[in-house]
Enzyme design. Structure first.
Site, PDB file in Angstrom:
ATOM      1  N   HIS A 174      22.208 -44.468   4.291  1.00 34.51           N
ATOM      2  CA  HIS A 174      21.726 -43.961   2.995  1.00 34.51           C
ATOM      3  C   HIS A 174      21.404 -42.476   3.088  1.00 34.51           C
ATOM      4  CE1 HIS A 174      21.806 -47.900   1.201  1.00 34.51           C
ATOM      5  NE2 HIS A 174      21.267 -48.373   2.322  1.00 34.51           N
ATOM      6  N   GLU A 225       7.734 -35.952  22.121  1.00 34.37           N
ATOM      7  CA  GLU A 225       6.496 -35.280  22.525  1.00 34.37           C
ATOM      8  C   GLU A 225       6.575 -34.718  23.940  1.00 34.37           C
ATOM      9  OE1 GLU A 225       2.961 -37.745  22.444  1.00 34.37           O
ATOM     10  OE2 GLU A 225       4.095 -39.477  23.094  1.00 34.37           O
ATOM     11  N   ASN A 268     -17.293 -28.717  20.275  1.00 33.93           N
ATOM     12  CA  ASN A 268     -16.154 -29.602  20.069  1.00 33.93           C
ATOM     13  C   ASN A 268     -16.326 -30.209  18.688  1.00 33.93           C
ATOM     14  OD1 ASN A 268     -14.175 -31.531  20.142  1.00 33.93           O
ATOM     15  ND2 ASN A 268     -15.068 -32.743  21.803  1.00 33.93           N
ATOM     16  N   GLY A 269     -15.302 -30.109  17.836  1.00 37.41           N
ATOM     17  CA  GLY A 269     -15.405 -30.680  16.487  1.00 37.41           C
ATOM     18  C   GLY A 269     -14.992 -29.668  15.449  1.00 37.41           C
ATOM     19  N   LYS A 278      -5.103 -35.116  23.999  1.00 36.34           N
ATOM     20  CA  LYS A 278      -5.171 -36.538  24.347  1.00 36.34           C
ATOM     21  C   LYS A 278      -6.061 -37.293  23.376  1.00 36.34           C
ATOM     22  CE  LYS A 278      -4.565 -40.122  27.024  1.00 36.34           C
ATOM     23  NZ  LYS A 278      -3.246 -40.757  26.857  1.00 36.34           N
ATOM     24  N   ARG A 308      -7.312 -33.649  27.797  1.00 33.49           N
ATOM     25  CA  ARG A 308      -7.644 -33.785  26.387  1.00 33.49           C
ATOM     26  C   ARG A 308      -6.823 -32.832  25.509  1.00 33.49           C
ATOM     27  NH1 ARG A 308     -12.768 -36.244  25.819  1.00 33.49           N
ATOM     28  NH2 ARG A 308     -13.250 -35.149  23.911  1.00 33.49           N
ATOM     29  N   LYS A 319       7.863 -40.863  22.052  1.00 29.81           N
ATOM     30  CA  LYS A 319       7.688 -40.520  23.475  1.00 29.81           C
ATOM     31  C   LYS A 319       8.653 -39.414  23.856  1.00 29.81           C
ATOM     32  CE  LYS A 319       4.981 -41.963  24.202  1.00 29.81           C
ATOM     33  NZ  LYS A 319       3.657 -42.395  24.010  1.00 29.81           N
ATOM     34  N   GLU A 342       8.273 -45.845  18.736  1.00 29.38           N
ATOM     35  CA  GLU A 342       7.561 -45.432  19.946  1.00 29.38           C
ATOM     36  C   GLU A 342       8.501 -44.688  20.903  1.00 29.38           C
ATOM     37  OE1 GLU A 342       4.678 -44.994  20.668  1.00 29.38           O
ATOM     38  OE2 GLU A 342       4.572 -44.881  22.845  1.00 29.38           O
ATOM     39  N   CYS A 373     -10.457 -30.310  22.855  1.00 33.54           N
ATOM     40  CA  CYS A 373     -11.627 -29.547  23.291  1.00 33.54           C
ATOM     41  C   CYS A 373     -12.401 -30.352  24.332  1.00 33.54           C
ATOM     42  CB  CYS A 373     -12.570 -29.180  22.166  1.00 33.54           C
ATOM     43  SG  CYS A 373     -11.861 -28.124  20.926  1.00 33.54           S
ATOM     44  N   TRP A 396      -8.994 -26.350  21.802  1.00 34.35           N
ATOM     45  CA  TRP A 396      -7.727 -26.679  21.129  1.00 34.35           C
ATOM     46  C   TRP A 396      -7.857 -26.081  19.738  1.00 34.35           C
ATOM     47  CZ3 TRP A 396      -5.681 -29.429  16.977  1.00 34.35           C
ATOM     48  CH2 TRP A 396      -4.347 -29.813  17.088  1.00 34.35           C
TER      49      TRP A 396
HETATM   50  C1  F6R Z   1       1.353 -40.478  21.816  1.00 33.66           C
HETATM   51  C2  F6R Z   1      -0.090 -40.547  21.818  1.00 33.66           C
HETATM   52  C3  F6R Z   1      -0.783 -40.471  20.518  1.00 33.66           C
HETATM   53  C4  F6R Z   1      -1.988 -41.439  20.504  1.00 33.66           C
HETATM   54  C5  F6R Z   1      -2.806 -41.217  19.219  1.00 33.66           C
HETATM   55  C6  F6R Z   1      -3.972 -42.174  19.120  1.00 33.66           C
HETATM   56  O1  F6R Z   1       1.849 -40.582  23.106  1.00 33.66           O
HETATM   57  O2  F6R Z   1      -0.705 -40.632  22.855  1.00 33.66           O
HETATM   58  O3  F6R Z   1       0.069 -40.713  19.460  1.00 33.66           O
HETATM   59  O4  F6R Z   1      -1.521 -42.741  20.594  1.00 33.66           O
HETATM   60  O5  F6R Z   1      -3.282 -39.897  19.183  1.00 33.66           O
HETATM   61  O6  F6R Z   1      -4.868 -42.011  20.170  1.00 33.66           O
HETATM   62  P1  F6R Z   1      -5.940 -43.113  20.506  1.00 33.66           P
HETATM   63  O7  F6R Z   1      -5.207 -44.331  20.959  1.00 33.66           O
HETATM   64  O8  F6R Z   1      -6.793 -42.518  21.565  1.00 33.66           O
HETATM   65  O9  F6R Z   1      -6.693 -43.377  19.224  1.00 33.66           O
END
Ligand code: F6R
Length: 585
Positions: free
Chosen positions: A485, A469, A99-100, A580, A27, A466, A462, A2, A75
């Site tokens: 297993h 997503e 937002n929230g 984000k 975001r 990546k 990771e 949001c 969102w």
């Molecule tokens: C993955 C990604 C998310 C953030 C997570 C934490 O690419 O970006 O998994 O790492 O949402 O976000 P922050 O670091 O802003 O707390």
């Protein structure tokens, strides 16, 4: 997650609101809307999907004359992403963007329904709007009405509010970020400074329940009816850092920035390692984050343990609710790019409530986590616009590695390695053709696996995140020894399996696991720091100290994920369903 922008001044607000929304796109959102007001006249336009859809509707509408308005990207949380649920919401004379999450929305809604209020959407936001409107009808004093409503609301909110017949904007927040921007004869509210940086770099960080009232002649901030003065800050972000600078996507741009941001972040620390907080005083370290930040934490945990420091890494959404034994002298390290992740904030507050020291490794200096944690180390990533984190993750790992290193014996060879990482990483990033070749070979697959042991397993987590997503390919990461297993049953002819092999002491063990999948038909892609052959693809990076090795390996996986997503035609910078900054639980 949001985004809010609001404007009051001399100009028609539409361009400023749309510009602001575009800057907040990163975001994450699935619908958007605006409201314009001119005394008794109020015009709301909403749309589902991209902001370009909203823009098209706006272009096809006759807009009212106005010098104030609010805009919002939503969102979806309560209710699907449709136009009715999109913000702004209007009840009676009150129009609201939010937002929230209002946690007691159902209870408040039932009460308002019994008082005769009718609702059109499924959202918690409309409930907040109705509550303010209800008190406004009773009190005829909007500030009192907002404060009364906020006293009853449980949950998180940043509100932008307009009231028919009053040419002012009101704003208030709790646990969701909101700033007040100050221009010349014009004032803004925004979820973050990036939304208004093209218009002003002067802003005030709003704290919990500080109520803003503003029009083109000025602003006031009150808490519980009492006016307060707040410091005006100057934003240092450069508007051009929000541009792609010739790259097709922010994700690629941000990966390519990794060497320079590493240099900027590491240089001052490496020149004086004693500037790092002294962690030797702690008996136990808890590293907490979400998603990639948690995976960075997993690498930190391994490195602390290698140095004999007891450490755990835990996902914030679990840590905040579990019983934590704080029976040793403990430090809680919070990892967060945005500094606004709701679960990480809650984990931090839990530690603070238990009188535990907190250290934030954070990118956004004005964020809640940066402000509330006891100590902070700022990563100098600059704005990270692509939803999938790349450069911020790399810096989080680098800082954790330095902290872990600082708990052990000093070793000039390790410091040399830290110093040489930016240039070694440039070489790794230059090998784009190699990664594209791999991407072309795997991008049509439905399932892709990553296997590794110990620290390599954290890298796999990771790499897999990546890939999934940004490309929407199902992917899983496994400890290499765990595959047989159960999960090995999923390996079939041609299934791509990334084998990450950088840990010397268990290299042969991981190779055996890679052999197991190869003999079942897997297409193996090894990423390693040693001479290994016999697989479809082997990406070799330079062997460096364990503290910095992952900084050369993860970018390979980031670039492959990027290329795969590009070949699949995905919306790389704004993957579906993702936000984000995850500001709700
Ligand atoms: C993955 C990604 C998310 C953030 C997570 C934490 O690419 O970006 O998994 O790492 O949402 O976000 P922050 O670091 O802003 O707390």
């Amino acid at each position: 997650m949001c985004g809010i922008v609001g404007y009051v001044g001399e100009q028609h607000p539409i361009k400023i609101l749309l510009d602001g929304l575009k800057c907040l796109e990163y975001r994450g959102y699935d619908s958007s809307g605006i409201v314009l007001q001119n005394n008794d006249e109020c015009q709301i336009i909403k749309s589902v999907g991209k902001i370009s859809n909203l823009e098209e509707k706006i272009n096809n509408s006759k807009l009212i004359e106005s010098n104030m308005g609010l805009a919002h990207t939503r969102w979806a949380t309560h209710g699907e992403a449709n136009e009715v649920n999109a913000h702004p919401h209007k009840v009676g004379k009150v129009t609201l963007v939010h937002n929230g999450i209002i946690e007691n929305a159902k209870e408040l809604k039932d009460r308002l329904i019994s008082d005769g209020v009718e609702f059109v959407s499924e959202t918690d936001t409309e409930v907040a709007c109705a509550l303010i409107s209800y008190y406004y009808d009773k009190e005829n004093d909007i500030k009192k009405a907002i404060e009364k409503a906020c006293n009853e609301i449980v949950g998180s909110y940043a509100f932008g509010i307009l009231v028919e017949g009053i040419d002012k904007i009101y704003a208030i927040r709790k646990d969701s970020p909101l700033i007040l921007g100050i221009g010349e004869g014009e004032y803004f509210i925004a979820s973050d400074i990036s939304a208004i940086i093209n218009y002003t770099n002067q802003y005030i960080l709003l704290d919990v329940n500080e109520l803003v009232e503003m029009d083109s002649s000025g602003y006031s901030i009150t808490t519980n009816g009492k006016e307060i003065k707040k410091e005006v800050l100057t934003a240092t972000i450069d508007a051009s850092s929000k541009e792609k600078n010739g790259y097709p996507h922010f994700m690629l741009k941000e990966i390519m920035e990794e060497p320079i941001v590493l240099e900027n972040t590491l240089k001052p620390i490496l020149s004086d390692i004693s500037s790092l907080p002294d962690l030797k005083q702690y008996e136990e370290i808890h590293i907490i984050g979400c998603g990639s930040a948690y995976y960075a934490g997993m690498i930190g945990k391994s490195l602390f343990e290698e140095n004999g420091v007891r450490a755990i890494a835990e996902v914030a959404s679990e840590y905040r609710y579990k019983k934590v034994l704080y029976d040793r002298k403990t430090l809680v390290i919070l990892i967060s790019q945005s500094g606004e992740t709701a679960d990480t904030i809650a984990a931090m507050r839990k530690a603070i409530d238990n009188n535990i020291d907190t250290l934030a490794i954070v990118n956004v200096k004005t964020s809640t986590i940066a402000r509330e944690s006891k100590n902070q180390i700022f990563i100098e990533a600059g704005p990270e616009i692509a939803v999938a984190t790349t450069k911020a993750y790399i810096l989080q790992v680098a800082i954790l590695s330095l902290l872990a290193y600082s708990c052990g014996e000093s070793d000039s060879k390790v410091i040399d390695d830290f110093n040489s990482i930016p240039s070694l990483l440039r070489e790794v990033l230059d090998r784009k053709d190699e990664y594209l070749k791999i991407a072309k070979d795997i991008y049509k697959n439905d399932n892709i696996f990553f296997i590794g042991r110990k620290l390599d397993y954290s890298i796999c987590m990771e790499g897999s995140l990546k890939l999934k997503e940004v490309s929407y390919i199902h992917s899983e990461a496994y400890q290499a020894g765990e595959l047989k297993h159960g999960t090995i049953s999923l390996i079939e002819e041609g299934t791509p399996v990334f084998g990450i092999i950088t840990e010397d002491d268990i290299r042969e063990k991981t190779i055996s696991n890679v052999e197991e999948v190869k003999s079942r038909g897997a297409k193996v892609i090894v990423v390693t720091n040693s001479d290994i052959d016999g697989y479809e693809y082997v990406v070799k990076v330079k062997k460096v100290s364990k503290y910095v090795q992952s900084l050369l390996v993860v970018p390979v996986l980031q670039l492959i994920a990027y290329e795969v997503a590009k070949l699949r035609g995905c919306d790389i910078d704004k993957p579906r369903n993702l936000a984000k900054s995850v500001t709700v639980e």
